[in-house]
Scaffold this active site. Structure first.
Site, PDB file in Angstrom:
ATOM      1  N   SER A 157      56.461  52.845   6.875  1.00  0.00           N
ATOM      2  CA  SER A 157      55.305  53.675   6.579  1.00  0.00           C
ATOM      3  C   SER A 157      54.292  53.592   7.729  1.00  0.00           C
ATOM      4  O   SER A 157      54.639  53.890   8.867  1.00  0.00           O
ATOM      5  CB  SER A 157      54.708  53.256   5.229  1.00  0.00           C
ATOM      6  OG  SER A 157      53.786  54.207   4.776  1.00  0.00           O
TER       7      SER A 157
ATOM      8  N   ASP B 269      60.891  61.598   0.416  1.00  0.00           N
ATOM      9  CA  ASP B 269      59.756  60.672   0.543  1.00  0.00           C
ATOM     10  C   ASP B 269      58.443  61.384   0.244  1.00  0.00           C
ATOM     11  O   ASP B 269      58.122  62.394   0.874  1.00  0.00           O
ATOM     12  CB  ASP B 269      59.720  60.101   1.964  1.00  0.00           C
ATOM     13  CG  ASP B 269      58.871  58.854   2.093  1.00  0.00           C
ATOM     14  OD1 ASP B 269      57.737  58.854   1.564  1.00  0.00           O
ATOM     15  OD2 ASP B 269      59.333  57.888   2.708  1.00  0.00           O
TER      16      ASP B 269
ATOM     17  N   HIS C 277      59.886  56.177  -1.360  1.00  0.00           N
ATOM     18  CA  HIS C 277      59.220  55.917  -0.087  1.00  0.00           C
ATOM     19  C   HIS C 277      60.036  54.904   0.698  1.00  0.00           C
ATOM     20  O   HIS C 277      60.067  53.721   0.377  1.00  0.00           O
ATOM     21  CB  HIS C 277      57.813  55.381  -0.369  1.00  0.00           C
ATOM     22  CG  HIS C 277      56.963  55.235   0.854  1.00  0.00           C
ATOM     23  ND1 HIS C 277      56.869  56.208   1.818  1.00  0.00           N
ATOM     24  CD2 HIS C 277      56.157  54.213   1.269  1.00  0.00           C
ATOM     25  CE1 HIS C 277      56.032  55.809   2.757  1.00  0.00           C
ATOM     26  NE2 HIS C 277      55.607  54.595   2.458  1.00  0.00           N
TER      27      HIS C 277
END
Length: 523
Positions: A235, A462, A492
């Protein structure tokens, strides 16, 4: 259905922008680094880390128990790294960064350290790495697993903006104002929050950004004794890794970026992309509900009908919050946060279904629990500093300063992108409007000519880092650097999904240096 502490921790892999909006804690039992003699970077690179068994996480890290030993009895070790407060003045004041490590299982085949950043920005790597360590046991065969609390986060001079009681009130606010009075209330609250951050962090506030964190990682590499930085970024960790690769391309070893932030996106494009990403994930959740027929407890036989039920529920909560946990009620803002949090992983869709069904019956406890996990609130009512650090790092990184009026003008395109999340993402553009220090860039430069290959993993479902960001990262890193791997899945991130194809490709690169063919697709 209550959510366990472990499940709450697992949900905190990254922070959405719905609510984007100190003193060194070095005396809790972890060993300090040996203070470097002399001054400047050369003295800092020669410092020796004093490792000791890890203490329980600090309040800013989220609290809880000290990490348990790994299979085979390996004990988690913690220390502190001295790094410059201001990298433009390396001989000046220093701060401490909290580190954690687990030694490699096979020292005779050890490659080096594998440094993790799990995202946020604002997430504590010191608490996250033990929580996810089971997923990385194969990698621990040849690497010391290492993570850290970036500057401003957790135990590393944390930015803290308000008391726990004040945060309860702040997160219950209406972040999608319907009239001028609500706009003034929101603006005043954001001003108090920003002032609190400045008062707490003081002169450190301008220095908590991503570029400084990347320079910290290169110092970390040297102090750990590694010729190259081997890295696993998830991320926001992909953005941090991209900035590192740009600053130090010749120092990049084997690196993986998973759940990729689009480096070409500024504040507005990034928020709009997230609105679309969360809407796509909600569409997929609703379709799953439709496919299960009577097994799904939510009203509606089509995706549109289920999502209409959700928007109607949120509209009712805007008018009248419902009972949540104790004397705390579930507001529209918290319900939307709870929905977003559950969309981070398909594993938590069952909690979302249960939470929506319960809220329709007047019980907001599950959605409030989910919202609390997003905001870093423990069952005891204390908050980690994940959201404060998130605001501080984002506002120092990005130049744009949208007023509430400018955010309001952009609401139509956000509502078109997502009927559920659009208003929240649109209004959140103004989160940095009253921040006391300026931002650095419109978007980060991640061009990394001369770097070793970087494996870039994108997930088509995602919600928080839409799939398109992976291709943008590959292109921005430059020719012969970015290697694209696609996972056709939900949630995610891809590596922790359990998909064997993704794990084989990533492990093959990190452990054996086998670079997958760019464009490989895992289904």
């Amino acid at each position: 259905m209550p959510i366990s502490a472990a499940q709450r921790a697992a949900l905190l892999t990254a922070t959405t922008v719905l609510l984007a909006a100190g003193c060194t804690d070095g005396g809790d039992g972890a060993a300090d680094a040996t203070k470097p003699s002399g001054s400047g970077v050369s003295a800092l690179t020669s410092q020796k880390l004093s490792w000791a068994p890890c203490p329980p996480p600090s309040a800013a890290e989220g609290g809880g128990a000290a990490p348990s030993p790994l299979p085979g009895g390996t004990v988690w070790e913690c220390s502190f790294l001295q790094t410059p407060l201001d990298w433009s003045v390396p001989e000046g004041e220093t701060i401490e960064l909290a580190l954690i490590r687990a030694r490699a299982k096979d020292p005779s085949r050890r490659i080096g350290s594998l440094i993790f950043n799990f995202g946020g920005p604002g997430g504590s790597g010191v608490t996250a790495l033990p929580g996810f360590a089971g997923d990385y046991e194969t990698l621990r065969g040849r690497y010391d697993l290492v993570s850290f609390d970036p500057r401003g986060v957790g135990r590393s001079d944390p930015v803290e903006c308000a008391t726990d009681k004040e945060l309860d009130a702040y997160y219950a606010l209406d972040f999608t104002p319907d009239d001028e009075a609500e706009e003034r209330t929101l603006s005043d609250a954001q001003k108090r929050y920003a002032t609190g951050c400045e008062k707490d962090a003081g002169p450190a506030l301008p220095h908590v950004g991503t570029e400084n964190a990347a320079r910290d990682m290169d110092l970390m590499r040297q102090v750990l004794g590694d010729e190259k930085l081997h890295y696993f970024g998830i991320s926001y960790g992909t953005e941090l890794g991209g900035v590192y690769a740009h600053l130090f391309p010749s120092n990049v070893g084997r690196a993986v970026f998973d759940a990729v932030v689009d480096p070409d996106a500024g504040v507005e494009d990034g928020a709009l992309g997230q609105a679309k990403g969360f809407q796509l994930a909600l569409d997929n959740f609703a379709q799953d509900c439709v496919d299960r027929g009577d097994e799904c407890t939510l009203p509606g036989s089509t995706v549109a009908e289920i999502e209409s039920f959700i928007t109607d529920l949120l509209a009712e909560l805007d008018k009248q919050p419902i009972p949540g946990i104790g004397d705390r009620k579930l507001t529209q803002t918290q319900a939307t946060n709870g929905i977003a949090q559950a969309l981070y992983s398909k594993e938590y869709w069952t909690f979302l279904e249960q939470g929506l069904d319960a809220a329709d019956g007047g019980d907001g406890s599950i959605l409030l629990n989910l919202s609390d996990s997003l905001n870093g609130r423990s069952e005891t009512g204390s908050y980690s500093n994940i959201q404060a650090a998130n605001a501080a790092i984002n506002c120092v990184d990005f130049k744009e300063r949208y007023t509430l009026g400018q955010a309001k003008e952009r609401l139509p395109q956000f509502r078109e992108a997502s009927p559920v999340f659009g208003d929240f993402m649109g209004w959140a553009l103004a989160s940095c409007s009253q921040w006391p220090v300026p931002g650095l860039w419109e978007h980060p430069d991640v061009s990394a000519s001369g770097s070793a290959p970087i494996l870039v993993v994108g997930n088509t479902g995602d919600p928080a880092t839409p799939y398109e960001g992976a291709r943008s990262m590959v292109n921005a890193l430059g020719k012969d650097v970015g290697v694209e791997l696609t996972y056709e899945g939900e949630g995610h991130g891809a590596y922790n999904s359990g998909d064997k194809c993704v794990k084989t490709a990533v492990d093959g690169y990190l452990l054996d240096g086998k670079v997958p063919t760019s464009g490989t697709v895992c289904k």
